[in-house]
Design a protein around this motif. Structure first.
Motif, PDB file in Angstrom:
ATOM      1  N   LEU A 191      10.730  16.589  14.322  1.00 40.78           N
ATOM      2  CA  LEU A 191      10.703  16.897  12.893  1.00 40.78           C
ATOM      3  C   LEU A 191       9.358  16.465  12.332  1.00 40.78           C
ATOM      4  O   LEU A 191       8.912  15.339  12.556  1.00 40.78           O
ATOM      5  N   PHE A 192       8.716  17.369  11.594  1.00 43.49           N
ATOM      6  CA  PHE A 192       7.401  17.095  11.019  1.00 43.49           C
ATOM      7  C   PHE A 192       7.531  17.003   9.503  1.00 43.49           C
ATOM      8  O   PHE A 192       8.142  17.878   8.885  1.00 43.49           O
ATOM      9  N   CYS A 193       6.957  15.950   8.930  1.00 39.93           N
ATOM     10  CA  CYS A 193       6.995  15.778   7.488  1.00 39.93           C
ATOM     11  C   CYS A 193       5.603  15.440   6.967  1.00 39.93           C
ATOM     12  O   CYS A 193       4.911  14.589   7.548  1.00 39.93           O
ATOM     13  N   LEU A 194       5.222  16.089   5.884  1.00 44.84           N
ATOM     14  CA  LEU A 194       4.017  15.688   5.165  1.00 44.84           C
ATOM     15  C   LEU A 194       4.385  14.542   4.237  1.00 44.84           C
ATOM     16  O   LEU A 194       5.419  14.574   3.564  1.00 44.84           O
ATOM     17  N   VAL A 195       3.536  13.529   4.213  1.00 46.42           N
ATOM     18  CA  VAL A 195       3.781  12.343   3.395  1.00 46.42           C
ATOM     19  C   VAL A 195       2.477  11.990   2.693  1.00 46.42           C
ATOM     20  O   VAL A 195       1.422  11.924   3.331  1.00 46.42           O
ATOM     21  N   ASP A 196       2.531  11.785   1.371  1.00 48.32           N
ATOM     22  CA  ASP A 196       1.314  11.384   0.661  1.00 48.32           C
ATOM     23  C   ASP A 196       1.436   9.997   0.040  1.00 48.32           C
ATOM     24  O   ASP A 196       0.806   9.677  -0.959  1.00 48.32           O
ATOM     25  N   GLY A 197       2.250   9.172   0.677  1.00 49.53           N
ATOM     26  CA  GLY A 197       2.483   7.825   0.179  1.00 49.53           C
ATOM     27  C   GLY A 197       3.831   7.718  -0.498  1.00 49.53           C
ATOM     28  O   GLY A 197       4.596   6.783  -0.250  1.00 49.53           O
ATOM     29  N   GLU A 198       4.151   8.678  -1.362  1.00 49.27           N
ATOM     30  CA  GLU A 198       5.418   8.673  -2.092  1.00 49.27           C
ATOM     31  C   GLU A 198       6.267   9.898  -1.775  1.00 49.27           C
ATOM     32  O   GLU A 198       7.448   9.797  -1.513  1.00 49.27           O
ATOM     33  N   THR A 199       5.648  11.062  -1.816  1.00 52.40           N
ATOM     34  CA  THR A 199       6.377  12.308  -1.605  1.00 52.40           C
ATOM     35  C   THR A 199       6.525  12.601  -0.115  1.00 52.40           C
ATOM     36  O   THR A 199       5.576  12.448   0.648  1.00 52.40           O
ATOM     37  N   VAL A 200       7.719  13.035   0.279  1.00 56.04           N
ATOM     38  CA  VAL A 200       8.008  13.435   1.654  1.00 56.04           C
ATOM     39  C   VAL A 200       8.522  14.869   1.625  1.00 56.04           C
ATOM     40  O   VAL A 200       9.484  15.172   0.927  1.00 56.04           O
ATOM     41  N   VAL A 201       7.870  15.756   2.388  1.00 56.98           N
ATOM     42  CA  VAL A 201       8.263  17.161   2.439  1.00 56.98           C
ATOM     43  C   VAL A 201       8.314  17.607   3.888  1.00 56.98           C
ATOM     44  O   VAL A 201       7.379  17.370   4.661  1.00 56.98           O
ATOM     45  N   SER A 202       9.388  18.288   4.254  1.00 58.54           N
ATOM     46  CA  SER A 202       9.515  18.800   5.623  1.00 58.54           C
ATOM     47  C   SER A 202       8.421  19.816   5.915  1.00 58.54           C
ATOM     48  O   SER A 202       8.089  20.654   5.077  1.00 58.54           O
ATOM     49  N   PHE A 203       7.858  19.741   7.136  1.00 54.30           N
ATOM     50  CA  PHE A 203       6.879  20.727   7.580  1.00 54.30           C
ATOM     51  C   PHE A 203       7.339  21.380   8.887  1.00 54.30           C
ATOM     52  O   PHE A 203       6.555  21.711   9.747  1.00 54.30           O
ATOM     53  N   GLY A 204       8.636  21.551   9.005  1.00 50.88           N
ATOM     54  CA  GLY A 204       9.159  22.314  10.123  1.00 50.88           C
ATOM     55  C   GLY A 204       9.621  21.481  11.298  1.00 50.88           C
ATOM     56  O   GLY A 204       9.419  20.262  11.361  1.00 50.88           O
ATOM     57  N   ALA A 250       8.618   5.798   4.842  1.00 51.48           N
ATOM     58  CA  ALA A 250       7.541   5.961   3.861  1.00 51.48           C
ATOM     59  C   ALA A 250       7.629   4.877   2.790  1.00 51.48           C
ATOM     60  O   ALA A 250       6.606   4.309   2.377  1.00 51.48           O
ATOM     61  N   LYS A 251       8.844   4.567   2.341  1.00 51.38           N
ATOM     62  CA  LYS A 251       9.011   3.531   1.313  1.00 51.38           C
ATOM     63  C   LYS A 251       8.612   2.166   1.852  1.00 51.38           C
ATOM     64  O   LYS A 251       7.933   1.376   1.161  1.00 51.38           O
ATOM     65  N   ALA A 252       9.006   1.863   3.084  1.00 56.55           N
ATOM     66  CA  ALA A 252       8.662   0.562   3.669  1.00 56.55           C
ATOM     67  C   ALA A 252       7.155   0.412   3.812  1.00 56.55           C
ATOM     68  O   ALA A 252       6.604  -0.667   3.546  1.00 56.55           O
ATOM     69  N   MET A 253       6.480   1.481   4.219  1.00 60.49           N
ATOM     70  CA  MET A 253       5.029   1.420   4.357  1.00 60.49           C
ATOM     71  C   MET A 253       4.360   1.235   3.001  1.00 60.49           C
ATOM     72  O   MET A 253       3.413   0.451   2.852  1.00 60.49           O
ATOM     73  N   ALA A 254       4.833   1.953   1.985  1.00 60.54           N
ATOM     74  CA  ALA A 254       4.263   1.820   0.642  1.00 60.54           C
ATOM     75  C   ALA A 254       4.518   0.429   0.075  1.00 60.54           C
ATOM     76  O   ALA A 254       3.620  -0.186  -0.522  1.00 60.54           O
ATOM     77  N   ASP A 255       5.734  -0.078   0.275  1.00 59.43           N
ATOM     78  CA  ASP A 255       6.077  -1.410  -0.238  1.00 59.43           C
ATOM     79  C   ASP A 255       5.231  -2.494   0.420  1.00 59.43           C
ATOM     80  O   ASP A 255       4.968  -3.540  -0.183  1.00 59.43           O
ATOM     81  N   ALA A 256       4.794  -2.246   1.657  1.00 60.05           N
ATOM     82  CA  ALA A 256       3.967  -3.220   2.373  1.00 60.05           C
ATOM     83  C   ALA A 256       2.488  -3.130   1.990  1.00 60.05           C
ATOM     84  O   ALA A 256       1.665  -3.907   2.505  1.00 60.05           O
ATOM     85  N   GLY A 257       2.170  -2.182   1.112  1.00 60.37           N
ATOM     86  CA  GLY A 257       0.774  -2.014   0.716  1.00 60.37           C
ATOM     87  C   GLY A 257      -0.044  -1.196   1.685  1.00 60.37           C
ATOM     88  O   GLY A 257      -1.277  -1.182   1.613  1.00 60.37           O
ATOM     89  N   THR A 258       0.640  -0.493   2.582  1.00 60.81           N
ATOM     90  CA  THR A 258      -0.042   0.367   3.571  1.00 60.81           C
ATOM     91  C   THR A 258       0.569   1.761   3.511  1.00 60.81           C
ATOM     92  O   THR A 258       1.176   2.219   4.479  1.00 60.81           O
ATOM     93  N   PRO A 259       0.430   2.456   2.382  1.00 64.48           N
ATOM     94  CA  PRO A 259       1.085   3.763   2.235  1.00 64.48           C
ATOM     95  C   PRO A 259       0.617   4.758   3.286  1.00 64.48           C
ATOM     96  O   PRO A 259      -0.555   4.779   3.668  1.00 64.48           O
TER      97      PRO A 259
END
Length: 418
Positions: A191-204, A250-259
């Motif tokens: 599963l591929f997802c685009l992530v920009d720190g907050e938003t997660v969108v499936s990419f197929g 994604a949330k855990a990475m952002a919360d750790a300051g490493t989005p």
């Protein structure tokens, strides 16, 4: 926009093919590229991907607006950090975020801390402790080396003895720590997802074929073929995987300051208890990228630039209903010792088959000749209204290539078509 694409494989050829279609493309460069990519982007020579300072200076001198990083090693080594410090936008995660691929142990601990479904595991710095754990747990069991292993650092041991041998091999080859995981039953999917720190969108989705030979036999490879979409990953299962696995990550990475910003590739296993994470990759898969790009009908440059600037929510992703399949044409002996430098003929005839694209991976040019220059050398990719039609087209094209030193599996897609 002036764009620099980094990498030289089939994945990067597929990315170059799609990026070149963007109406927003200005000057398009590739470092180092390959003969196929050179037909789409201007090659940059004389700079190693590891020479970060030199690469940054080149980007500044050529007014590069976006760097698209194909392979994982520069990401883990912190190239995006260096580009960011110089004010250059890049598609790909920082070194801290790329630990999701760079360290399997980091990812397993993140999963444990955040309740993300994955296999039970133990981590060990001594072979004898890992061996004792294996003897207690029994087989089948999975042994993984930490760090980047080009998709080949995993042994699914069917016996205790095989697992102990794999553990000893990790430490004998310089590994400092080994991961031992419970064996999970189920079918695998990517599963591929685009992530920009907050938003997660499936990419197929896709399903690949790791073993070298027909019937999923032989040694593990970087991937001998793939198809998309992965029908086994239904819309319901995909939603569950995003909600229970990707979004909490994604949330855990952002919360750790490493989005995390980039493509997050989740290797999943579909168990009786639902999707579970096998591992993450922090880049487009290879050969999965080669079946995603022909199905994606949106503007790839616009999409990757939006991710790099934290504006993923503003982009609309569109897809073809077609199925896609790719066959890796590899050098005989791969993934072991193999010869390079033999001529490959018939590429134009193969590419003339309806729905077919021939992405070059391990090739080099000598005058008018295309020569082999790696393990996985070509990706014969085809689309069609059904997976069977796409598969028939791909194998028709593969049969038109004249390269006696190559081989390919003849059963790609068997899980979906069998």
């Amino acid at each position: 926009m002036n764009v620099l694409l980094l990498g030289s494989g089939g994945r990067e050829h597929a990315l170059a093919w799609k990026l070149a279609q963007s109406s927003g493309m200005g000057q398009f460069y590739a470092l180092p590229g390959n003969p196929g990519i050179a037909e789409l982007a201007e090659p940059v020579e004389g700079i190693a991907l590891s020479a970060h300072d030199t690469l940054v200076r080149w980007c500044l001198d050529h007014a590069i607006d976006l760097v698209v990083v194909g392979p994982e090693a520069p990401l883990v080594a912190g190239l995006v950090d260096r580009l960011s410090d110089a004010g250059i936008a890049a598609f790909g995660p920082t070194a801290a975020a790329a630990r999701l691929e760079g360290s399997k142990l980091f990812t397993k601990e993140l999963c444990r801390a955040n309740g993300i479904p994955t296999a039970a595991f133990g981590r060990f710095t001594k072979a004898e402790d890992a061996a004792a754990y294996v003897k207690h747990e029994g087989a089948p069991i999975v042994v993984k080396a930490d760090g980047l292993m080009a998709g080949k650092g995993v042994v699914v041991a069917q016996t205790v003895e095989e697992a102990i041998e794999a553990i000893e091999q990790v430490f004998a080859s310089g590994g400092a720590e080994v991961l031992v995981e419970a064996f999970m039953e189920g079918e695998e999917a990517s599963l591929f997802c685009l992530v920009d720190g907050e938003t997660v969108v499936s990419f197929g989705s896709a399903q690949d074929h790791k073993r070298a030979f027909d019937g999923d036999l032989g040694p593990n490879t970087g991937g001998m073929g793939a198809y998309s979409p992965a029908k086994v990953l239904t819309a319901e299962l995909e939603r569950e995987a995003i909600e229970r696995i990707v979004k909490p990550t994604a949330k855990a990475m952002a919360d750790a300051g490493t989005p995390y910003r980039g493509i997050l590739y989740a290797g999943l296993i579909l168990t009786a208890d639902g999707p579970k994470l096998i591992e993450y990759n922090c880049r487009f898969g290879d050969p999965e990228c080669q079946v995603l790009m022909p199905r994606f009908t949106g503007d790839l440059l616009e999409t990757l630039n939006a991710v790099a600037h934290g504006r993923l929510a503003e982009v609309s992703l569109t897809w073809s209903d077609a199925a896609a399949i790719t066959i890796a044409y590899a050098s005989r002996g791969y993934p072991g010792a193999h010869q390079t430098g033999s001529e490959i003929k018939g590429l134009e005839a193969a590419a003339a088959v309806e729905g077919v694209l021939v992405f070059q991976a391990g090739t080099k040019r000598l005058g008018a000749q295309i020569l082999s220059n790696g393990g996985r050398v070509l990706n014969i990719t085809a689309t069609g209204p059904t997976l069977k039609i796409a598969r028939d087209r791909a194998y028709e094209a593969a049969g038109l290539i004249d390269w006696p030193d190559g081989f390919y599996r003849r059963d790609i897609g068997w899980r979906a078509l069998g």
